[in-house]
Design a protein around this motif. Structure first.
Motif, mmCIF file in Angstrom:
data_model
loop_
_atom_site.group_PDB
_atom_site.id
_atom_site.type_symbol
_atom_site.label_atom_id
_atom_site.label_comp_id
_atom_site.label_asym_id
_atom_site.label_seq_id
_atom_site.Cartn_x
_atom_site.Cartn_y
_atom_site.Cartn_z
ATOM 1 N N LEU A 172 -1.483 54.602 -21.360
ATOM 2 C CA LEU A 172 -0.193 55.277 -21.301
ATOM 3 C C LEU A 172 -0.269 56.677 -21.920
ATOM 4 O O LEU A 172 0.255 57.646 -21.367
ATOM 5 N N MET A 173 -0.916 56.779 -23.104
ATOM 6 C CA MET A 173 -1.039 58.085 -23.758
ATOM 7 C C MET A 173 -1.816 59.052 -22.868
ATOM 8 O O MET A 173 -1.481 60.232 -22.759
ATOM 9 N N ASN A 174 -2.859 58.556 -22.220
ATOM 10 C CA ASN A 174 -3.626 59.401 -21.307
ATOM 11 C C ASN A 174 -2.784 59.848 -20.133
ATOM 12 O O ASN A 174 -2.819 61.017 -19.742
ATOM 13 N N LEU A 175 -1.999 58.917 -19.615
ATOM 14 C CA LEU A 175 -1.150 59.230 -18.468
ATOM 15 C C LEU A 175 -0.173 60.346 -18.832
ATOM 16 O O LEU A 175 -0.006 61.322 -18.103
ATOM 17 N N ILE A 176 0.460 60.206 -20.014
ATOM 18 C CA ILE A 176 1.509 61.155 -20.393
ATOM 19 C C ILE A 176 0.931 62.497 -20.846
ATOM 20 O O ILE A 176 1.422 63.559 -20.463
ATOM 21 N N TYR A 177 -0.123 62.451 -21.665
ATOM 22 C CA TYR A 177 -0.598 63.697 -22.272
ATOM 23 C C TYR A 177 -1.780 64.335 -21.542
ATOM 24 O O TYR A 177 -2.138 65.471 -21.821
ATOM 25 N N ASN A 178 -2.423 63.611 -20.614
ATOM 26 C CA ASN A 178 -3.534 64.207 -19.879
ATOM 27 C C ASN A 178 -3.267 64.341 -18.392
ATOM 28 O O ASN A 178 -3.630 65.333 -17.781
ATOM 29 N N LYS A 183 -3.717 69.666 -20.991
ATOM 30 C CA LYS A 183 -4.761 68.661 -20.847
ATOM 31 C C LYS A 183 -5.463 68.372 -22.176
ATOM 32 O O LYS A 183 -5.877 69.265 -22.885
ATOM 33 N N GLY A 184 -5.565 67.130 -22.510
ATOM 34 C CA GLY A 184 -6.407 66.728 -23.642
ATOM 35 C C GLY A 184 -5.730 66.732 -24.995
ATOM 36 O O GLY A 184 -6.345 66.358 -25.981
#
Ligand code: SF4
Ligand code: SF4
Ligand code: SF4
Length: 288
Positions: free
Chosen positions: A103-109, A116-117
């Motif tokens: 989820l964190m990757n989906l939202i913040y990346n 990105k990142g």
């Protein structure tokens, strides 16, 4: 004179805004009691001691919120889960369909418009959204997203009078004036223009109405205004799992539309407000 705390955790303050709708009742409560902590209304830092009634709005998503809710529990007489986020997880609980890191990757990346990142690390995020009862004993809850003003008034005045509040024992269908004939559509529908009969039960007409599996007491404002009940008051009192109760209630419709019904596609509708406390959510959690 009771000492009252009100706090918002992982929610959107909508329940606290709903409490303003108490109007004169709110003034009576505030005159007769002491509001000792309410960061939305008055500047406050440390959680005070000797709390009589603690209203906790919002669920839990990080370790700081776990510490806060445990401290409130230790210092409080009665702890109330105020609204659907605190009581059952509500819409934020739908995030639990995904693993926390995913989820964190989906939202913040992966989301358009984010740098990105850059994933924030200032708070230790939990893998899932939780209702507060996953961490502390909850004495009472006020259902709804946001809760009905009458429910807030009843819970507070009853408790502050030293009495024990009771919960509504009906389902939303009991409040709904739509006519039920026991005959079901052969197709699932979503669009308002697909409504054939303006006065007939929406579930029987093929719309996904959660009324049979949802605690009554709101007066069914949604079905009365032409849209389905989405289930914001959570399960009926004698039911553990709102989605399973709804599948049970949909038997008549499901026998007609079984080829069309994909439980995976509809799970977010069955559990829009209660996935974080559901049996399905618990199984998913154990399999991660
Ligand atoms: S229950 Fe609804 S209104 Fe209350 S904090 Fe959660 S999302 Fe907002
Ligand atoms: S299923 Fe929905 S529309 Fe039908 S009676 Fe129940 S609340 Fe009303
Ligand atoms: S009808 Fe359903 S969605 Fe609407 S307020 Fe009542 S419980 Fe919530």
């Amino acid at each position: 004179m009771a000492r009252i705390l009100i706090i918002g955790l992982a929610g959107d303050s909508g329940c606290q805004v709903a409490a303003i709708g108490l109007h004169e009742v709110l003034i009576d409560i505030l005159v007769a009691n002491e509001l000792i902590y309410a960061p939305t209304l008055i500047d406050a830092k440390d959680i005070p001691d000797n709390i009589d009634v603690a209203l906790i709005e919002g669920g839990i998503r990080n370790t700081h919120e776990v510490e806060v809710v445990k401290e409130i529990r230790e210092k409080s007489g009665a702890v109330i889960a105020f609204g659907a986020c605190a009581a059952f997880g509500c819409i934020p609980g739908l995030a639990n369909f995904k693993d926390g890191k995913e989820l964190m990757n989906l939202i913040y990346n992966d989301w358009r418009g984010t740098d990105k990142g850059i994933i924030p690390t200032h708070l230790e995020t939990l893998p899932e959204q939780h209702p507060i009862k996953h961490f502390v004993k909850v004495d009472y809850f006020i259902p709804g997203c946001p809760p009905e003003v009458t429910d807030i008034a009843y819970m507070l005045t009853t408790l502050l009078n030293g009495e024990v509040p009771e919960y509504n024992k009906t389902q939303v269908c009991d409040d709904c004036p739509r006519e039920r004939l026991g005959e079901y559509s052969t197709e699932l529908k979503r669009l308002p223009e697909e409504l054939d009969d303006p006065d007939r039960c929406l579930l029987e007409q093929g719309f996904f109405c959660m009324g049979p599996a949802t605690m009554g007491g709101c007066g069914a404002p949604c079905t009365q205004s032409g849209t389905v009940c989405e289930g914001c008051r959570g399960s009926c009192l004698d039911v553990d799992d709102q989605g399973m109760a709804m599948i049970d209630a949909m038997t008549g419709l499901l026998t007609k539309i079984k080829d069309e019904f994909d439980p995976d596609l509809y799970s977010a509708m069955l559990y829009r407000f209660t996935y974080a406390e559901s049996v399905l959510g618990e199984i998913a959690r154990r399999n991660r």
